[in-house]
Design an enzyme around this catalytic site. Structure first.
Site, PDB file in Angstrom:
ATOM      1  N   GLU A  53     167.107  -9.157  39.125  1.00  0.00           N
ATOM      2  CA  GLU A  53     166.070  -8.120  39.114  1.00  0.00           C
ATOM      3  C   GLU A  53     164.718  -8.648  38.664  1.00  0.00           C
ATOM      4  O   GLU A  53     163.696  -8.011  38.866  1.00  0.00           O
ATOM      5  CB  GLU A  53     166.476  -6.997  38.130  1.00  0.00           C
ATOM      6  CG  GLU A  53     167.839  -6.389  38.404  1.00  0.00           C
ATOM      7  CD  GLU A  53     167.810  -5.513  39.640  1.00  0.00           C
ATOM      8  OE1 GLU A  53     166.735  -4.973  39.960  1.00  0.00           O
ATOM      9  OE2 GLU A  53     168.863  -5.409  40.286  1.00  0.00           O
ATOM     10  N   HIS A  54     164.708  -9.785  37.976  1.00  0.00           N
ATOM     11  CA  HIS A  54     163.478 -10.242  37.305  1.00  0.00           C
ATOM     12  C   HIS A  54     163.154 -11.652  37.742  1.00  0.00           C
ATOM     13  O   HIS A  54     163.418 -12.605  37.017  1.00  0.00           O
ATOM     14  CB  HIS A  54     163.682 -10.167  35.782  1.00  0.00           C
ATOM     15  CG  HIS A  54     162.418 -10.207  34.991  1.00  0.00           C
ATOM     16  ND1 HIS A  54     161.743 -11.366  34.700  1.00  0.00           N
ATOM     17  CD2 HIS A  54     161.689  -9.211  34.432  1.00  0.00           C
ATOM     18  CE1 HIS A  54     160.661 -11.099  33.964  1.00  0.00           C
ATOM     19  NE2 HIS A  54     160.607  -9.802  33.801  1.00  0.00           N
ATOM     20  N   PHE A  55     162.594 -11.933  38.956  1.00  0.00           N
ATOM     21  CA  PHE A  55     162.341 -10.912  39.985  1.00  0.00           C
ATOM     22  C   PHE A  55     163.037 -11.381  41.251  1.00  0.00           C
ATOM     23  O   PHE A  55     163.280 -12.596  41.359  1.00  0.00           O
ATOM     24  CB  PHE A  55     160.830 -10.788  40.220  1.00  0.00           C
ATOM     25  CG  PHE A  55     160.061 -10.337  39.009  1.00  0.00           C
ATOM     26  CD1 PHE A  55     159.938  -8.975  38.737  1.00  0.00           C
ATOM     27  CD2 PHE A  55     159.484 -11.251  38.148  1.00  0.00           C
ATOM     28  CE1 PHE A  55     159.208  -8.556  37.631  1.00  0.00           C
ATOM     29  CE2 PHE A  55     158.780 -10.816  37.035  1.00  0.00           C
ATOM     30  CZ  PHE A  55     158.640  -9.470  36.770  1.00  0.00           C
TER      31      PHE A  55
END
Lengths: 132, 165
Positions: B33-35
């Site tokens: 998710e990051h990123f």
């Protein structure tokens, strides 16, 4: 032995670091909690920094007493500090400027005693004692 | 989620300093998710690893009797992003150590390059009061951290010779 001005400017720089405030927010009369937003953990941080900055030892509770009155009715009545309480405060914190507080000694105003000036006077006293 | 943000200690000098390593694997969940497509280690997790290194150093100094809690991060600076595949070294020095708490100066390197630095302030939860609230169990140094502690302790013992192992 540094002058009072030199001590004040070091104290002020210490507070900039510990409290993340701008130097121009700090005056000798600024109260640590009310004006500069210090929280309980900050007081310990300030103590650590002052010790490092000035090369002194600050015993627990000497500069920032944790609880002076402990709900003792001899010291506090109806939310106000009694004569005996005032004497106790003076004995515990000879470096505090009590003049204004004595005119209206409400317990809730005790935190206003803790100003930048109070720290400066405390450090000055500490350095004088260690010199002798 | 496992909450351990150091892989191992490189050096451990009781009451003084410690160096630990954190390898960043693309398999770690947060990178998804990051990123997406650009795996950056989140800054707060970098600080968490630094705080775990410092917290263990501070805890070991009192033989893990104190409950060492992160109380404040007065300053933190991030000089560049750290990406999956890199290896961080956490270097922590104790600035002050007293009965009430401790403060440490921490630096994070990738190779020789300084990528982040922070000052971290720990409080020792008042023994008497925390015992009322939490009982005798030291909730800070338990579980996964404990395994690392064993490692830290072993490394704090000087001259562990190969013949012993």
């Amino acid at each position: 032995m540094p002058t009072q001005e030199e001590i004040y400017s070091k104290v002020s720089a210490t507070l900039v670091e510990a409290l993340n405030v701008d130097e121009d927010e700090i005056t000798p009369e600024s109260t640590l909690q009310g004006d500069l937003g210090a929280e309980s953990i900050d007081f310990l941080d300030i103590v650590f920094r002052l010790e490092r900055e000035f090369g002194i030892k600050i015993p627990r509770g000497e500069l920032f007493p944790e609880s002076i009155f402990q709900g003792d009715p001899e010291f506090v009545q109806d939310g106000r500090v009694t004569e005996k309480g005032l004497a106790e405060l003076k004995a515990r914190m000879p470096f505090a400027d009590m003049e204004q507080f004595e005119q209206n000694p409400e317990v809730s105003h005790i935190s206003d005693l803790f100003t930048v000036d109070l720290i400066t006077r405390y450090i000055q006293g500490k350095l004088e004692t260690s010199k002798n | 989620m496992r909450w351990i943000w150091i892989d191992t200690f490189l050096e451990f000098h009781s009451g003084k300093s410690a160096r630990a390593v954190k390898n960043l694997s693309l398999a770690e969940d947060y990178f998804a998710e990051h990123f997406p497509g650009y795996p950056v280690m989140p800054g707060p997790l970098i600080l968490e690893g630094l705080a775990q290194t410092g917290g263990i150093l501070v805890g070991e100094a009192n033989d893990f009797r104190e409950k060492v809690v992160l109380a404040k991060i007065p300053t933190a600076r991030f000089h560049r992003e750290v990406l999956a595949g890199e290896q961080m070294t956490y270097a922590v020095d104790i600035l002050t150590l007293r009965a009430e708490g401790a403060s440490v100066a921490g630096k994070v390197f990738v190779g020789e390059e300084l990528v982040a630095e922070a000052e971290i302030f720990f409080a020792h939860l008042d023994q008497a009061r925390s015992q009322q609230i939490f009982g005798d169990h030291n909730f800070v140094f338990s579980g996964e951290l404990k395994h690392l502690l064993g490692l830290a302790r072993a490394q704090a013992t000087p001259a562990r010779s190969a013949s012993e192992g």
